[in-house]
Scaffold this motif. Structure first.
Motif, short mmCIF file in Angstrom:
data_model
loop_
_atom_site.label_atom_id
_atom_site.label_comp_id
_atom_site.label_asym_id
_atom_site.label_seq_id
_atom_site.Cartn_x
_atom_site.Cartn_y
_atom_site.Cartn_z
N GLN A 76 15.71 -70.17 32.58
CA GLN A 76 16.56 -69.11 31.41
C GLN A 76 16.04 -69.57 30.21
OE1 GLN A 76 17.82 -66.44 32.21
NE2 GLN A 76 17.51 -66.73 34.45
N GLU A 77 16.00 -70.80 30.02
CA GLU A 77 15.56 -71.37 28.56
C GLU A 77 13.90 -70.88 28.22
OE1 GLU A 77 15.69 -75.71 26.08
OE2 GLU A 77 17.29 -75.20 27.36
N ILE A 78 13.38 -71.32 29.21
CA ILE A 78 11.94 -71.04 28.93
C ILE A 78 11.71 -69.61 28.81
CG2 ILE A 78 9.76 -70.96 30.19
CD1 ILE A 78 10.40 -73.51 31.49
N LYS A 79 12.33 -68.60 29.41
CA LYS A 79 12.47 -67.46 29.16
C LYS A 79 12.85 -66.75 27.57
CE LYS A 79 14.27 -64.57 32.11
NZ LYS A 79 15.16 -64.21 33.47
N ARG A 80 13.60 -67.50 27.21
CA ARG A 80 14.05 -67.28 25.82
C ARG A 80 13.16 -68.22 24.75
NH1 ARG A 80 19.08 -68.26 28.34
NH2 ARG A 80 19.28 -70.28 27.37
N HIS A 81 12.46 -68.97 25.14
CA HIS A 81 11.61 -69.69 24.00
C HIS A 81 10.73 -68.50 23.28
CE1 HIS A 81 8.62 -72.43 22.43
NE2 HIS A 81 9.36 -73.46 22.82
N PRO A 82 10.70 -68.76 21.93
CA PRO A 82 9.93 -67.98 20.97
C PRO A 82 8.55 -67.85 21.17
CG PRO A 82 10.83 -70.05 19.93
CD PRO A 82 11.45 -69.78 21.24
N ILE A 90 7.38 -63.43 34.65
CA ILE A 90 7.63 -62.71 35.85
C ILE A 90 8.25 -63.77 36.88
CG2 ILE A 90 6.56 -61.65 37.99
CD1 ILE A 90 4.20 -60.78 35.86
N ASP A 91 9.47 -63.19 37.39
CA ASP A 91 10.30 -64.07 38.30
C ASP A 91 10.05 -63.64 39.56
OD1 ASP A 91 12.28 -64.95 40.07
OD2 ASP A 91 13.95 -64.42 38.60
N LEU A 92 9.29 -64.49 40.39
CA LEU A 92 8.88 -64.00 41.82
C LEU A 92 9.95 -64.84 42.98
CD1 LEU A 92 5.21 -64.06 41.53
CD2 LEU A 92 6.60 -62.23 41.44
N TYR A 93 11.10 -65.33 42.42
CA TYR A 93 12.03 -66.09 42.96
C TYR A 93 11.56 -67.35 43.31
CZ TYR A 93 15.82 -67.86 45.94
OH TYR A 93 16.76 -68.58 46.61
N PHE A 94 10.53 -67.67 44.27
CA PHE A 94 10.00 -68.94 44.58
C PHE A 94 9.37 -69.59 43.31
CE2 PHE A 94 11.11 -68.00 48.88
CZ PHE A 94 12.03 -69.10 48.93
N VAL A 95 8.86 -68.92 42.40
CA VAL A 95 7.88 -69.28 41.38
C VAL A 95 8.09 -68.43 40.23
CG1 VAL A 95 5.93 -70.47 42.80
CG2 VAL A 95 5.78 -67.87 41.88
N GLY A 96 7.96 -68.69 39.22
CA GLY A 96 7.85 -68.01 37.78
C GLY A 96 6.84 -68.21 37.12
N LEU A 97 6.27 -66.99 36.71
CA LEU A 97 4.87 -66.87 35.81
C LEU A 97 5.36 -66.78 34.29
CD1 LEU A 97 2.88 -64.57 37.99
CD2 LEU A 97 3.42 -67.05 38.45
N VAL A 98 4.60 -67.57 33.46
CA VAL A 98 4.93 -67.54 32.09
C VAL A 98 3.72 -67.20 31.28
CG1 VAL A 98 5.60 -68.85 29.99
CG2 VAL A 98 6.72 -69.21 32.24
N PHE A 99 3.63 -66.28 30.27
CA PHE A 99 2.45 -65.71 29.63
C PHE A 99 2.71 -65.78 28.18
CE2 PHE A 99 2.63 -63.65 33.67
CZ PHE A 99 1.30 -63.96 34.34
N PHE A 100 1.75 -65.78 27.26
CA PHE A 100 1.97 -65.98 25.98
C PHE A 100 1.13 -64.78 25.28
CE2 PHE A 100 2.21 -69.89 27.89
CZ PHE A 100 3.41 -70.59 27.42
#
Length: 261
Positions: free
Chosen positions: A226-232, A238-248
Motif C-alpha cells: 500500500q505504501e509503494i502504491k502511494r509513493h510519489p 498492477i495487483d495480481l495477488y501473488f505479485v505486484g507490478l510497479v511502473f514509473f
C-alpha cells in the motif's frame, strides 16, 4: 490462521479484479492482452520446467542460511533440495509471467532479490540473453546449487551476488548506471521491503519495471504494498495477488489496477 487470512484476502482480490473488458488504459490493456494472459508457448518453458522436475526429485541436503523472513513451511537449517524446490521456488505460472515481462520490455540490467535454486533466475535469463542478470542470494550452499543449475541450462548472463542483501544490494547498485527491471523477493517484512524498493529507486527510470513478490504474504507485506502504491514516483501499479507490478511511466496517469490473473 495464515490460510484463513489469505483465503479472505484472495476472495477480496477476486471481487476487485477486472478482466480484460474492464481495463481502459491503453498501456495496461496491451500488457494484459499480450503479456499477462499470453497463451503461447516458449521453448524456454520446457528447459526450466525440466530442471524443476529434476530438482523436485533431488534428495541432496543443504545447510541453509536465511537472512530473510524465512519459510512458513520449514524452519529447519538442513533442507532437502526437493523441499526447497517445492516450497521456495515460484510456481511455473509466475516464473513464466516474469519471462514474458522481460521478453516484452527487453531490459538490459535486471536485479533479482532472492536466487533460491535459480528457477526464476533462469526464466529471467532465458528471456533476455543479451541482458545482464544480477541475482542476490544469502546462503552460500544454495548459491552453489543455483550456479550448477545455470551451467546445466547453459546460461552465461547471470552473476550471483552472495551475502546479506542489506549490504550487497547497495554495493551492486553503485556498480550499475541504471536499473531496468527488478524482482523483489528477498525479504517478506515491511522495513526491508520498503528499504529495497527505495534503494532500487535510486537507479530506476521511467521505463523501469519492478515486480514485488507475495504482496499479501503477511500484514507487513500488505502494508508495504500500500505504501509503494502511494509513493510519489510510482505512476501505475498492477495487483495480481501473488505479485505486484510497479511502473514509473509519466506519460500515463497515476492509476492502481487490480487485474484477474
Amino acid at each position: 490462521m495464515f490460510p484463513l487470512r489469505q483465503a479472505v484476502d484472495y476472495l477480496l482480490y477476486r471481487m476487485r479484479a477486472f478482466k480484460l473488458h474492464g481495463v481502459h488504459s491503453p498501456f495496461v490493456f496491451d500488457l494484459f492482452h499480450n503479456v499477462l494472459h499470453h497463451t503461447g508457448h516458449f521453448p524456454a518453458y520446457n528447459h526450466v520446467e525440466a530442471l524443476r522436475d529434476a530438482l523436485l526429485q533431488d534428495e541432496r541436503e543443504l545447510q541453509v542460511t536465511d537472512f530473510g523472513a524465512g519459510s512458513k513451511i520449514s524452519k529447519h537449517k538442513t533442507r532437502k533440495v526437493k523441499d526447497i524446490a517445492r516450497t521456495s521456488a515460484k510456481p511455473a505460472k509466475y516464473g513464466q509471467l516474469l519471462f514474458r515481462l522481460v521478453n516484452h520490455f527487453q531490459p538490459q540490467i535486471i536485479f533479482e532479490l532472492g536466487t533460491s535454486l535459480g528457477l526464476t533466475t533462469s526464466y529471467l535469463a532465458e528471456a533476455r540473453k543479451k541482458g545482464h542478470i544480477y541475482s542476490f542470494e544469502g546462503c552460500p550452499n544454495i548459491t552453489r546449487a543455483a550456479q550448477k543449475n545455470f551451467q546445466q541450462l547453459g546460461l552465461q548472463n547471470i552473476q550471483v551476488i552472495e551475502g546479506n542483501l542489506d549490504e550487497t544490494l547497495q554495493q551492486q547498485l553503485k556498480q550499475v548506471t541504471q536499473l531496468d527491471f527488478a524482482f523483489l523477493d528477498g525479504n517478506h517484512r515491511y522495513e526491508p521491503t520498503i528499504s529495497y524498493f527505495e534503494s532500487c529507486l535510486t537507479k530506476s527510470h521511467e521505463q523501469t519495471v519492478l515486480v514485488l513478490d507475495d504482496i499479501y504474504w503477511s500484514a507487513e507485506m500488505k502494508q508495504a504494498w500500500q505504501e509503494i502504491k502511494r509513493h510519489p514516483q510510482v505512476q501505475q501499479t498492477i495487483d495480481l495477488y501473488f505479485v505486484g507490478l510497479v511502473f514509473f511511466r509519466k506519460q500515463q496517469p497515476k492509476e492502481n489496477f487490480t487485474l484477474y490473473f
